[in-house]
Design an enzyme around this catalytic site. Structure first.
Site, PDB file in Angstrom:
ATOM      1  N   LYS A   1      11.933   1.814  16.956  1.00  0.00           N
ATOM      2  CA  LYS A   1      11.776   2.973  17.843  1.00  0.00           C
ATOM      3  C   LYS A   1      11.181   2.660  19.207  1.00  0.00           C
ATOM      4  O   LYS A   1      11.533   3.251  20.201  1.00  0.00           O
ATOM      5  CB  LYS A   1      10.831   3.978  17.169  1.00  0.00           C
TER       6      LYS A   1
ATOM      7  N   GLY B   1      -6.596  -6.401   5.171  1.00  0.00           N
ATOM      8  CA  GLY B   1      -5.832  -7.563   4.773  1.00  0.00           C
ATOM      9  C   GLY B   1      -4.836  -7.309   3.661  1.00  0.00           C
ATOM     10  O   GLY B   1      -4.419  -6.181   3.422  1.00  0.00           O
TER      11      GLY B   1
ATOM     12  N   GLU C   1     -12.745  -5.179  -1.053  1.00  0.00           N
ATOM     13  CA  GLU C   1     -12.583  -3.775  -0.657  1.00  0.00           C
ATOM     14  C   GLU C   1     -12.743  -2.876  -1.870  1.00  0.00           C
ATOM     15  O   GLU C   1     -12.774  -3.360  -3.011  1.00  0.00           O
ATOM     16  CB  GLU C   1     -11.212  -3.564   0.010  1.00  0.00           C
TER      17      GLU C   1
ATOM     18  N   HIS D   1      -7.861   7.920   4.653  1.00  0.00           N
ATOM     19  CA  HIS D   1      -8.827   6.817   4.725  1.00  0.00           C
ATOM     20  C   HIS D   1     -10.198   7.430   4.996  1.00  0.00           C
ATOM     21  O   HIS D   1     -10.333   8.288   5.861  1.00  0.00           O
ATOM     22  CB  HIS D   1      -8.447   5.836   5.837  1.00  0.00           C
TER      23      HIS D   1
ATOM     24  N   ARG E   1     -10.641   4.702  -2.842  1.00  0.00           N
ATOM     25  CA  ARG E   1     -10.595   5.458  -1.601  1.00  0.00           C
ATOM     26  C   ARG E   1     -10.551   6.979  -1.783  1.00  0.00           C
ATOM     27  O   ARG E   1     -11.144   7.719  -1.012  1.00  0.00           O
ATOM     28  CB  ARG E   1      -9.325   5.007  -0.890  1.00  0.00           C
TER      29      ARG E   1
ATOM     30  N   HIS F   1      -3.824   8.539   6.290  1.00  0.00           N
ATOM     31  CA  HIS F   1      -3.690   7.089   6.460  1.00  0.00           C
ATOM     32  C   HIS F   1      -2.412   6.517   5.854  1.00  0.00           C
ATOM     33  O   HIS F   1      -1.731   5.723   6.489  1.00  0.00           O
ATOM     34  CB  HIS F   1      -4.907   6.447   5.792  1.00  0.00           C
TER      35      HIS F   1
ATOM     36  N   GLU G   1       6.314   1.087   3.284  1.00  0.00           N
ATOM     37  CA  GLU G   1       5.581   2.352   3.112  1.00  0.00           C
ATOM     38  C   GLU G   1       6.499   3.557   2.945  1.00  0.00           C
ATOM     39  O   GLU G   1       6.088   4.581   2.382  1.00  0.00           O
ATOM     40  CB  GLU G   1       4.618   2.562   4.299  1.00  0.00           C
TER      41      GLU G   1
ATOM     42  N   ARG H   1      -3.198   4.670  -3.714  1.00  0.00           N
ATOM     43  CA  ARG H   1      -3.018   3.233  -3.448  1.00  0.00           C
ATOM     44  C   ARG H   1      -4.351   2.494  -3.441  1.00  0.00           C
ATOM     45  O   ARG H   1      -5.320   2.936  -2.817  1.00  0.00           O
ATOM     46  CB  ARG H   1      -2.339   3.046  -2.091  1.00  0.00           C
TER      47      ARG H   1
END
Ligand code: FAD
Ligand code: SIN
Length: 560
Positions: free
Chosen positions: A34, A48, A112, A259, A305, A366, A390, A401
């Site tokens: 795009k 990461g 994480e 997020h 999350r 997010h 995605e 996720r």
């Protein structure tokens, strides 16, 4: 005249580029993208790639963590594939020139939320930038890959086959490259920047026909469907919307991931503060300094999350605060600067020295866990149409996720789709490219009222933020559905009367994505993973199945 190729890839993030580099070993690739070729969600990835490298880690542990985060909706076989194939894909990425952090000759692994071990391969806090750089450099040197930048896919081209399902033959694509036709710079569309009151109408452009042996959607997410997002402007869910219009199956759109920590500052545009900070000990606090995650989950700041985002939402509502604080000031300043150079520099621009001050943060949209359903090789339910990254629902993420599993999925499925297609390309080449009609503009005229587009963009995003956010209810979903339906009616009318512009195409697509999110959310009468509703506050063991939807078939739980 149609433009023809073996592989038409729509999107130049990690998934599209991984696919293209491998497919180019077997045929010609055109990548439609795009904006400039590096603009993508991938470019902004910080934390990461989750992959097992540590001696005290194992694929089984990665699988268990992914399943736990996914709240019962992950597809076991897909999780297993990604956990087991991930390390090899990361090694290939390194062989392609990606430079990740190392210490003592080994990749340095970050940690994480939701991960039981250190397993995040990263390049400081700018991992996505490094991945894009390395992959684009390889693509630049490959004579079989051509880029069409500033080209926006509008719709897929479908051919009816006697006695069989429709087949995808390519896409109609808006070409914005002609400077003479495009004197208007892209307009700011961020909620925090007011749109100019009188903008000259953006000009329509040339629509081209692309035909391919295989068409691969790699269009990324749809964060722009929400008012506040970590995503760049390109993330408007085009792939999902195009696939839906074409009749492909879409799944799990209710699971939009927020997020927990996006920088809260009036001048900051959607800047993410990586979860890796919490992986290195950062603590979430209320504005008065109280740490609060212990009262929400035993894993405290490293809970998955969805739990952290809900906890922040809860605390902000409880205390009436506009933000919470993320505090890493207890780590040595040199450590913080070395590990998080991008975040340190960016926050300093807004007067926040993260080595000495806590960072004001808020949750923001997010990641799209749902998308176009695919099999284990990226095949969609439409023959000839593939999807990776995605924009898909492969089954890896389930209802939520796990951090850093997305770049992983793009690498694994980009590779798997290319490997599978390479075995079919000779056979596909046996048939001539079909004759298809050129794009018909009909009686459409150039728009002289772009304020309609700008207004509807804004209203759509606000509606989604206010009614379809972290915590939902039946009443809010009904309100959202009514408003979205009205907006869609207006957009449809506008679309058929006016020549297409990228703004208009993106608006039409976010409206479709919004409709799908609301529809899937309304069909799920429980709270699970990222879908929390006050009307059904608990998970229901009987509902542990994907929500599926198709044009002409209302969203429903599979098997019901
Ligand atoms: P993208 O990288 O988004 O690429 C999509 C491409 O499609 C773009 O080039 C876009 O221009 C193009 N496109 C879209 N529509 C059209 C159209 N109609 N026509 C032509 N082109 C089109 N994940 C992790 O695993 N680890 C992380 O640390 C991490 N950090 C993140 C940080 C941020 C700020 C963000 C926003 C996301 C992060 N993610 C992370 C998520 C991850 O970056 C994305 O999910 C992943 O990069 C998606 O890759 P993709 O190739 O599927 O799509
Ligand atoms: C982050 O760095 O916090 C983002 C990681 C992800 O989205 O997987």
């Amino acid at each position: 005249m149609a433009i023809t190729t073996d592989f038409l890839v729509i999107g130049s993030g990690v998934a599209g580029l991984t696919f293209a580099l491998e497919a180019a070993e077997h045929g010609e690739v055109i990548i439609i993208t795009k904006r400039s070729r590096d603009e993508s969600n991938t470019k902004y990835a910080q934390g990461g790639i989750a992959a097992v490298f540590a001696p005290d880690d194992s694929p089984e542990a990665h699988i268990a963590d992914t399943l736990e985060a996914g709240a019962g909706l992950c597809h076991d076989v897909v999780v297993e594939i990604c956990a087991r194939e991930g390390p090899e894909r990361v090694r290939e990425l390194i062989a392609r020139g990606a430079q990740f952090d190392h210490e003592n000759g080994q990749v340095r692994l970050g940690r994480e939320g939701g991960h039981s071990a250190r397993r995040i391969v990263h390049a400081a806090d700018a991992t996505g930038l490094e991945i894009e750089r390395a992959l684009l450099e390889q693509a630049r040197q490959n004579p079989n890959i051509r880029f069409a930048e500033h080209h926006t896919a509008i719709d897929l081209i479908l051919l009816s086959r006697f006695g069989g399902p429709d087949i995808c033959a390519g896409a109609y694509v808006l070409d914005e490259t002609d400077a003479a036709l495009n004197p208007v710079p892209p307009r700011p569309r961020d909620s925090d920047r007011p749109a100019p009151r009188h903008r000259p109408a953006s000009k329509p452009h040339v629509v081209e026909t692309y035909l391919a042996r295989a068409t691969v959607l790699a269009t990324g997410g749809a964060g722009k469907v929400y008012l506040y997002t970590t995503n760049p402007d390109v993330a408007t869910g085009d792939g999902v919307a195009m696939a839906y219009r074409a009749g492909a199956e879409i799944a799990n759109m209710e699971f939009y991931q927020f997020h927990p920590t996006c920088l809260f500052h009036p001048e900051a545009k959607s800047f993410l503060v990586s979860e890796a900070l919490r992986g290195e000990g950062a603590i979430l606090r209320l504005p008065d300094g109280t740490a609060f995650m212990a009262s929400h989950d035993p894993r405290k700041d490293l809970a998955p999350r969805d739990i952290v985002a809900r906890a922040i939402d809860f605390e902000m509502k409880r205390t009436g605060s506009d933000y919470v604080l993320l505090d890493i000031t207890h780590r040595p300043a040199s450590f913080v600067r070395e590990h998080f150079p991008t975040i340190h520099a960016q926050c300093l621009r807004y007067g926040i020295d993260i080595t000495a001050q806590p960072i004001p943060v808020v949750p923001a949209a997010h990641y799209m866990c749902g998308g176009v359903t695919t099999d284990l090789y990226g095949r969609t339910t439409i023959p000839g149409l593939w999807a990776i990254g995605e924009c898909t629902c492969t089954g890896l993420h389930g209802a939520n996720r796990l951090a850093s599993n997305s770049l992983l999925e793009g690498l694994v499925f980009g590779h798997r789709a290319a490997a599978r297609l390479s075995t079919q390309i000779d056979e596909l080449r046996q048939s001539p490219f079909p004759e298809v009609p050129e794009w018909q503009a009909g009686n459409a005229v150039a728009s002289d009222e772009e304020v309609v587009v700008a207004h509807n963009w804004d209203e759509m995003r606000r509606t989604m933020w206010n009614y379809v956010g972290i915590v939902r209810s039946d009443a809010r979903l009904r309100r959202a559905a009514r408003r979205i339906s009205l907006l869609q009616e207006e957009i449809r009318e506008y679309y058929w009367k006016h020549l297409v512009t990228r703004d208009l195409l993106e608006l039409r697509n976010i409206a479709t994505v919004a409709e799908l999110i609301v529809g899937c959310a309304a069909a799920r009468h429980e709270s699970r993973g990222l879908h929390t509703t006050i009307d059904y506050p608990e998970p229901d063991a009987r509902l542990g199945t994907d929500t599926v939807v198709k044009r002409g078939v209302l969203p429903h739980l599979r098997g019901r």
